[in-house]
Write an enzyme that holds these catalytic residues in place. Structure first.
Site, mmCIF file in Angstrom:
data_model
loop_
_atom_site.group_PDB
_atom_site.id
_atom_site.type_symbol
_atom_site.label_atom_id
_atom_site.label_comp_id
_atom_site.label_asym_id
_atom_site.label_seq_id
_atom_site.Cartn_x
_atom_site.Cartn_y
_atom_site.Cartn_z
ATOM 1 N N ARG A 90 0.821 -1.207 0.000
ATOM 2 C CA ARG A 90 0.000 0.000 0.000
ATOM 3 C C ARG A 90 0.861 1.266 0.000
ATOM 4 O O ARG A 90 0.576 2.221 -0.727
ATOM 5 C CB ARG A 90 -0.926 0.007 1.208
ATOM 6 C CG ARG A 90 -2.033 -1.004 1.101
ATOM 7 C CD ARG A 90 -2.916 -0.982 2.314
ATOM 8 N NE ARG A 90 -3.923 -2.033 2.240
ATOM 9 C CZ ARG A 90 -4.576 -2.505 3.281
ATOM 10 N NH1 ARG A 90 -4.345 -2.023 4.487
ATOM 11 N NH2 ARG A 90 -5.463 -3.456 3.116
ATOM 12 N N ARG A 97 20.135 -8.220 8.117
ATOM 13 C CA ARG A 97 19.598 -9.561 8.309
ATOM 14 C C ARG A 97 20.657 -10.568 8.749
ATOM 15 O O ARG A 97 20.320 -11.630 9.265
ATOM 16 C CB ARG A 97 18.946 -10.055 7.021
ATOM 17 C CG ARG A 97 19.940 -10.496 5.977
ATOM 18 C CD ARG A 97 19.289 -10.770 4.637
ATOM 19 N NE ARG A 97 20.128 -11.513 3.742
ATOM 20 C CZ ARG A 97 21.179 -11.041 3.098
ATOM 21 N NH1 ARG A 97 21.561 -9.798 3.283
ATOM 22 N NH2 ARG A 97 21.866 -11.799 2.281
#
Length: 117
Positions: free
Chosen positions: A16, A89
């Site tokens: 979005r 990560r």
């Protein structure tokens, strides 16, 4: 299940925010990192659940539960770090991989003990 839902919701929010409609998986780099982090976590979930189940049944529930909670925490940190930057990560990735190997060891020890009695 809650972690999987959280990760999926983050992908929806990123879609979005950056106006990327399904089935597209490319676009803004932050969306791509969020999408990959969610996919990577989903790919490892069946392995984690299987090892958790076997180690919990055949080794020790308390030790297995502690490893499982640590694994979930490291995957959350992995997801959050990857969403910010690809290098973010690495630390949690190594920690979660190490915990999976611990669960493999616990499961094998429990199975060997159970079947070799």
């Amino acid at each position: 299940v809650l972690f999987s839902a959280y990760f999926a919701m983050q992908v929806i929010y990123a879609r979005r925010k950056y106006k990327i409609s399904p089935p597209e998986t490319t676009g803004h780099p932050e969306f791509e990192r969020t999408f990959r982090a969610q996919a990577n976590c989903s790919e490892y979930f069946p392995i984690f659940i299987s090892l958790l189940w076997v180690a919990g049944i055949f080794f020790h529930q308390g030790v297995t539960a502690a490893c499982g909670l640590l694994y979930l925490y490291t995957r959350l940190r992995y997801f959050q770090g990857y969403a910010v930057a690809a290098q973010g990560r690495l630390g949690p990735l190594y920690a979660s991989a190490w915990l999976l190997w611990v669960l493999v060891g616990l499961a094998l020890a429990g199975l060997l003990t159970h079947f070799l009695r």
